[in-house]
Design a protein around this motif. Structure first.
Motif, PDB file in Angstrom:
ATOM      1  N   PRO A 304       0.808  -1.230   0.000  1.00 39.50           N
ATOM      2  CA  PRO A 304       0.000   0.000   0.000  1.00 39.50           C
ATOM      3  C   PRO A 304       0.838   1.276   0.000  1.00 39.50           C
ATOM      4  CG  PRO A 304       0.163  -0.872   2.223  1.00 39.50           C
ATOM      5  CD  PRO A 304       0.904  -1.846   1.326  1.00 39.50           C
ATOM      6  N   GLU A 305       2.177   1.143   0.176  1.00 39.14           N
ATOM      7  CA  GLU A 305       3.012   2.312   0.430  1.00 39.14           C
ATOM      8  C   GLU A 305       3.033   3.304  -0.728  1.00 39.14           C
ATOM      9  OE1 GLU A 305       4.157  -0.800   0.502  1.00 39.14           O
ATOM     10  OE2 GLU A 305       4.362  -1.273   2.639  1.00 39.14           O
ATOM     11  N   ARG A 306       3.108   2.811  -1.967  1.00 42.10           N
ATOM     12  CA  ARG A 306       3.267   3.724  -3.099  1.00 42.10           C
ATOM     13  C   ARG A 306       2.044   4.620  -3.271  1.00 42.10           C
ATOM     14  NH1 ARG A 306       4.679   1.121  -8.492  1.00 42.10           N
ATOM     15  NH2 ARG A 306       5.299   3.257  -9.001  1.00 42.10           N
ATOM     16  N   ALA A 307       0.852   4.030  -3.235  1.00 44.52           N
ATOM     17  CA  ALA A 307      -0.370   4.829  -3.358  1.00 44.52           C
ATOM     18  C   ALA A 307      -0.504   5.778  -2.169  1.00 44.52           C
ATOM     19  CB  ALA A 307      -1.590   3.925  -3.461  1.00 44.52           C
ATOM     20  N   ALA A 308      -0.180   5.291  -0.962  1.00 45.20           N
ATOM     21  CA  ALA A 308      -0.283   6.126   0.233  1.00 45.20           C
ATOM     22  C   ALA A 308       0.667   7.319   0.140  1.00 45.20           C
ATOM     23  CB  ALA A 308       0.020   5.297   1.481  1.00 45.20           C
ATOM     24  N   HIS A 309       1.879   7.092  -0.366  1.00 47.86           N
ATOM     25  CA  HIS A 309       2.876   8.164  -0.493  1.00 47.86           C
ATOM     26  C   HIS A 309       2.400   9.227  -1.483  1.00 47.86           C
ATOM     27  CE1 HIS A 309       6.718  10.178  -0.625  1.00 47.86           C
ATOM     28  NE2 HIS A 309       6.838   9.939  -1.919  1.00 47.86           N
ATOM     29  N   LEU A 310       1.895   8.783  -2.627  1.00 47.20           N
ATOM     30  CA  LEU A 310       1.400   9.723  -3.634  1.00 47.20           C
ATOM     31  C   LEU A 310       0.237  10.545  -3.090  1.00 47.20           C
ATOM     32  CD1 LEU A 310       1.047  10.909  -6.482  1.00 47.20           C
ATOM     33  CD2 LEU A 310      -0.307   8.871  -7.063  1.00 47.20           C
ATOM     34  N   LEU A 311      -0.743   9.882  -2.480  1.00 49.92           N
ATOM     35  CA  LEU A 311      -1.937  10.581  -2.006  1.00 49.92           C
ATOM     36  C   LEU A 311      -1.619  11.537  -0.861  1.00 49.92           C
ATOM     37  CD1 LEU A 311      -4.501   7.640  -2.207  1.00 49.92           C
ATOM     38  CD2 LEU A 311      -4.268   9.586  -3.776  1.00 49.92           C
ATOM     39  N   LYS A 312      -0.603  11.206  -0.067  1.00 52.33           N
ATOM     40  CA  LYS A 312      -0.181  12.112   1.004  1.00 52.33           C
ATOM     41  C   LYS A 312       0.441  13.371   0.405  1.00 52.33           C
ATOM     42  CE  LYS A 312       2.529  12.332   5.266  1.00 52.33           C
ATOM     43  NZ  LYS A 312       3.428  11.594   6.188  1.00 52.33           N
ATOM     44  N   MET A 313       1.238  13.222  -0.652  1.00 56.48           N
ATOM     45  CA  MET A 313       1.909  14.371  -1.283  1.00 56.48           C
ATOM     46  C   MET A 313       0.908  15.388  -1.822  1.00 56.48           C
ATOM     47  SD  MET A 313       5.300  13.220  -3.383  1.00 56.48           S
ATOM     48  CE  MET A 313       4.405  12.237  -4.578  1.00 56.48           C
ATOM     49  N   ILE A 314      -0.250  14.896  -2.281  1.00 56.05           N
ATOM     50  CA  ILE A 314      -1.221  15.806  -2.916  1.00 56.05           C
ATOM     51  C   ILE A 314      -2.441  16.054  -2.022  1.00 56.05           C
ATOM     52  CG2 ILE A 314      -0.491  15.249  -5.265  1.00 56.05           C
ATOM     53  CD1 ILE A 314      -2.783  13.280  -5.435  1.00 56.05           C
ATOM     54  N   ASP A 315      -2.329  15.670  -0.755  1.00 59.13           N
ATOM     55  CA  ASP A 315      -3.381  15.926   0.237  1.00 59.13           C
ATOM     56  C   ASP A 315      -4.710  15.271  -0.153  1.00 59.13           C
ATOM     57  OD1 ASP A 315      -4.397  16.932   2.610  1.00 59.13           O
ATOM     58  OD2 ASP A 315      -5.056  18.816   1.703  1.00 59.13           O
ATOM     59  N   LEU A 316      -4.620  14.017  -0.594  1.00 60.54           N
ATOM     60  CA  LEU A 316      -5.827  13.238  -0.887  1.00 60.54           C
ATOM     61  C   LEU A 316      -5.798  11.900  -0.132  1.00 60.54           C
ATOM     62  CD1 LEU A 316      -6.603  13.629  -4.723  1.00 60.54           C
ATOM     63  CD2 LEU A 316      -7.901  14.545  -2.799  1.00 60.54           C
ATOM     64  N   GLU A 317      -5.257  11.925   1.060  1.00 54.58           N
ATOM     65  CA  GLU A 317      -5.137  10.687   1.840  1.00 54.58           C
ATOM     66  C   GLU A 317      -6.492  10.038   2.130  1.00 54.58           C
ATOM     67  OE1 GLU A 317      -1.679  10.993   4.969  1.00 54.58           O
ATOM     68  OE2 GLU A 317      -2.472  13.004   4.566  1.00 54.58           O
ATOM     69  N   SER A 318      -7.540  10.852   2.145  1.00 57.08           N
ATOM     70  CA  SER A 318      -8.876  10.311   2.438  1.00 57.08           C
ATOM     71  C   SER A 318      -9.362   9.353   1.355  1.00 57.08           C
ATOM     72  CB  SER A 318      -9.895  11.443   2.596  1.00 57.08           C
ATOM     73  OG  SER A 318     -10.051  12.147   1.375  1.00 57.08           O
ATOM     74  N   ARG A 319      -8.742   9.399   0.151  1.00 59.67           N
ATOM     75  CA  ARG A 319      -9.170   8.512  -0.935  1.00 59.67           C
ATOM     76  C   ARG A 319      -8.644   7.089  -0.761  1.00 59.67           C
ATOM     77  NH1 ARG A 319     -12.979  11.555  -1.901  1.00 59.67           N
ATOM     78  NH2 ARG A 319     -13.532  10.141  -3.594  1.00 59.67           N
ATOM     79  N   LEU A 320      -7.697   6.896   0.150  1.00 57.93           N
ATOM     80  CA  LEU A 320      -7.164   5.564   0.410  1.00 57.93           C
ATOM     81  C   LEU A 320      -8.066   4.892   1.440  1.00 57.93           C
ATOM     82  CD1 LEU A 320      -4.702   3.760  -0.368  1.00 57.93           C
ATOM     83  CD2 LEU A 320      -3.610   4.559   1.728  1.00 57.93           C
ATOM     84  N   VAL A 321      -8.779   3.851   1.030  1.00 58.45           N
ATOM     85  CA  VAL A 321      -9.846   3.295   1.865  1.00 58.45           C
ATOM     86  C   VAL A 321      -9.709   1.777   2.005  1.00 58.45           C
ATOM     87  CG1 VAL A 321     -11.434   5.114   1.139  1.00 58.45           C
ATOM     88  CG2 VAL A 321     -11.428   2.930  -0.092  1.00 58.45           C
ATOM     89  N   ASN A 322     -10.468   1.235   2.941  1.00 58.47           N
ATOM     90  CA  ASN A 322     -10.636  -0.209   3.049  1.00 58.47           C
ATOM     91  C   ASN A 322     -12.128  -0.518   3.148  1.00 58.47           C
ATOM     92  OD1 ASN A 322     -11.391   0.117   5.850  1.00 58.47           O
ATOM     93  ND2 ASN A 322      -9.199   0.292   6.323  1.00 58.47           N
ATOM     94  N   ILE A 323     -12.462  -1.765   3.300  1.00 56.65           N
ATOM     95  CA  ILE A 323     -13.855  -2.193   3.261  1.00 56.65           C
ATOM     96  C   ILE A 323     -14.669  -1.627   4.430  1.00 56.65           C
ATOM     97  CG2 ILE A 323     -13.525  -4.329   4.562  1.00 56.65           C
ATOM     98  CD1 ILE A 323     -15.668  -3.902   1.371  1.00 56.65           C
ATOM     99  N   GLN A 324     -13.986  -1.212   5.510  1.00 56.67           N
ATOM    100  CA  GLN A 324     -14.704  -0.715   6.678  1.00 56.67           C
ATOM    101  C   GLN A 324     -15.082   0.767   6.569  1.00 56.67           C
ATOM    102  OE1 GLN A 324     -11.747  -2.651   7.225  1.00 56.67           O
ATOM    103  NE2 GLN A 324     -13.040  -4.457   7.566  1.00 56.67           N
ATOM    104  N   ASP A 325     -14.304   1.571   5.835  1.00 56.58           N
ATOM    105  CA  ASP A 325     -14.503   3.019   5.934  1.00 56.58           C
ATOM    106  C   ASP A 325     -14.825   3.723   4.618  1.00 56.58           C
ATOM    107  OD1 ASP A 325     -12.112   3.055   4.543  1.00 56.58           O
ATOM    108  OD2 ASP A 325     -10.907   3.812   6.195  1.00 56.58           O
ATOM    109  N   PHE A 326     -15.002   2.994   3.536  1.00 57.09           N
ATOM    110  CA  PHE A 326     -15.150   3.638   2.229  1.00 57.09           C
ATOM    111  C   PHE A 326     -16.439   4.447   2.080  1.00 57.09           C
ATOM    112  CE2 PHE A 326     -17.598  -0.185   1.541  1.00 57.09           C
ATOM    113  CZ  PHE A 326     -18.619   0.217   0.688  1.00 57.09           C
ATOM    114  N   SER A 327     -17.492   4.028   2.753  1.00 54.56           N
ATOM    115  CA  SER A 327     -18.820   4.623   2.502  1.00 54.56           C
ATOM    116  C   SER A 327     -18.936   6.051   3.020  1.00 54.56           C
ATOM    117  CB  SER A 327     -19.913   3.753   3.125  1.00 54.56           C
ATOM    118  OG  SER A 327     -19.733   3.664   4.526  1.00 54.56           O
ATOM    119  N   THR A 328     -18.028   6.481   3.880  1.00 50.73           N
ATOM    120  CA  THR A 328     -18.107   7.831   4.452  1.00 50.73           C
ATOM    121  C   THR A 328     -17.298   8.859   3.646  1.00 50.73           C
ATOM    122  OG1 THR A 328     -16.219   7.398   5.910  1.00 50.73           O
ATOM    123  CG2 THR A 328     -18.422   6.890   6.768  1.00 50.73           C
ATOM    124  N   VAL A 329     -16.584   8.413   2.619  1.00 52.41           N
ATOM    125  CA  VAL A 329     -15.721   9.322   1.850  1.00 52.41           C
ATOM    126  C   VAL A 329     -16.563  10.131   0.867  1.00 52.41           C
ATOM    127  CG1 VAL A 329     -13.763   9.490   0.266  1.00 52.41           C
ATOM    128  CG2 VAL A 329     -13.776   7.744   2.064  1.00 52.41           C
TER     129      VAL A 329
END
Length: 356
Positions: A304-329
């Motif tokens: 998961p590190e590469r996607a997490a690193h990219l999304l953190k750089m552009i302030d879109l960390e909320s788009r990284l989800v799992n099955i428990q938390d996706f519905s609130t995004v």
């Protein structure tokens, strides 16, 4: 000035093919005389074999899978070869031994992106990807990766250090303090090559066509298929969208259309025309971001590190989800898209400045 790029360019992997093309095109902004060195490494190119077989459970599975999907695989392989022929500027095809004797002059040798320096991929350090051939007057690397190699083998580490002594500049796609310690040189961190090109450049260079035939949610799945499809079904129902999946699915999901024969150009065009994207692929995430798409990047269970690193750089960390938390995004609004595009432009400029 003549530039030769060595990278994983000729496999059946979308990310590998598209990063090779993007690096070639980014380098052409600096110098027009740019070639991808056509190294015939069957460890990489075997994905383009019509029928694969090996003496293992995986090899036997691949054999029967290739027979069952013979026609679809044939069309996909043809689309990959068409992409290579239309969009790569290639040298002649050469084996390891032929490249060792290759004396065509390049001013600059460029080790490109992907896990080209990972000795665990084919159980050895491959000299070719360290530009240990030819008559380069200058060697650099752009976003070269060691993948999951832990630098815990002294013999391999010494060989890597020896091969990188002749490099003038070294950059990797992930931060590499361990590498700096071994080679005693500064290692730069740069963005994935696919992000070196803007959305408009991708559209123009690949002649992407806008389609109004159907509105759809696109999925591209590397693993953990079930969770991704649950999220995709939820989002598609919420938006009244059809679901199109790139590639085959192990399970059956009612109403999902699979496109199994897409080449690299078709891959990008499907993202370009999608209304929403759900993926756990890094390159699926990168193109979603670059194309200003509504998307969810599902956590990849192994990397998961590469996607997490990219999304953190552009302030879109909320788009990284799992099955428990996706519905609130919530959706990305227009102002946020503008902010992301501006940040991407700055990141792109920094990495292009490294190349320059």
């Amino acid at each position: 000035m003549k530039v030769g790029i060595i990278t994983f360019h000729n496999g059946s992997n979308y990310g590998a093919a598209l990063q090779s093309f993007a690096l070639q095109e980014a380098e052409k902004k600096i110098c027009n005389d740019v070639y991808i060195i056509n190294y015939d490494n069957h460890f990489i190119s075997k994905g383009l074999d019509r029928i694969r077989f090996g003496f293992s459970l995986l090899g036997i599975y691949s054999f029967f899978s290739d027979i069952f999907n013979f026609n679809c695989n044939g069309r996909k392989i043809a689309n990959f070869h068409k992409f290579f022929e239309n969009y790569y500027n290639l040298t002649p095809l050469m084996s390891f031994n032929e490249l060792k004797e290759y004396n065509d002059f390049f001013d600059i040798g460029l080790s490109g992106s992907d896990q080209i320096w990972n000795p665990l991929l084919n159980n050895k350090v491959d000299d070719i990807y360290f530009l240990n051939f030819g008559n380069f007057s200058r060697k650099i690397s752009y976003a070269s990766s060691f993948g999951n190699y832990k630098f815990n083998n002294n013999i391999i580490n010494e060989r890597i250090s020896e091969l990188l002594k002749s490099y003038q500049k070294i950059s990797t796609r992930e931060k590499s303090i361990e590498l700096e310690t071994i080679i005693l040189k500064k290692v730069y961190n740069v963005v994935d090559p696919t992000l070196l090109l803007s959305k408009d450049e991708w559209v123009n260079k690949l002649s992407l066509k806008k389609s109004n035939k159907e509105r759809y949610l696109l999925t591209y799945i590397m693993s953990n298929e079930k969770d991704v499809m649950i999220i995709a079904k939820y989002k598609a129902s919420e938006r009244n969208l059809k679901i199109i999946n790139i590639g085959k699915l192990a399970g059956f999901y009612w109403g999902v259309r699979c496109i199994c024969d897409a080449g690299p150009r078709e891959f990008v065009e499907l993202i370009y025309n999608a209304d929403y994207i759900v993926t756990n692929s890094f390159h699926g995430t990168a193109f979603s971001v670059n194309f200003n798409k509504q998307f969810l990047s599902v956590v990849h269970p192994k990397s998961p590190e590469r996607a997490a690193h990219l999304l953190k750089m552009i302030d879109l960390e909320s788009r990284l989800v799992n099955i428990q938390d996706f519905s609130t995004v919530k959706d990305i609004d227009e102002d946020k898209f503008k902010q992301v595009s501006s940040t991407l432009d700055d990141i792109r400029k920094d990495s292009l400045a490294y190349l320059d």
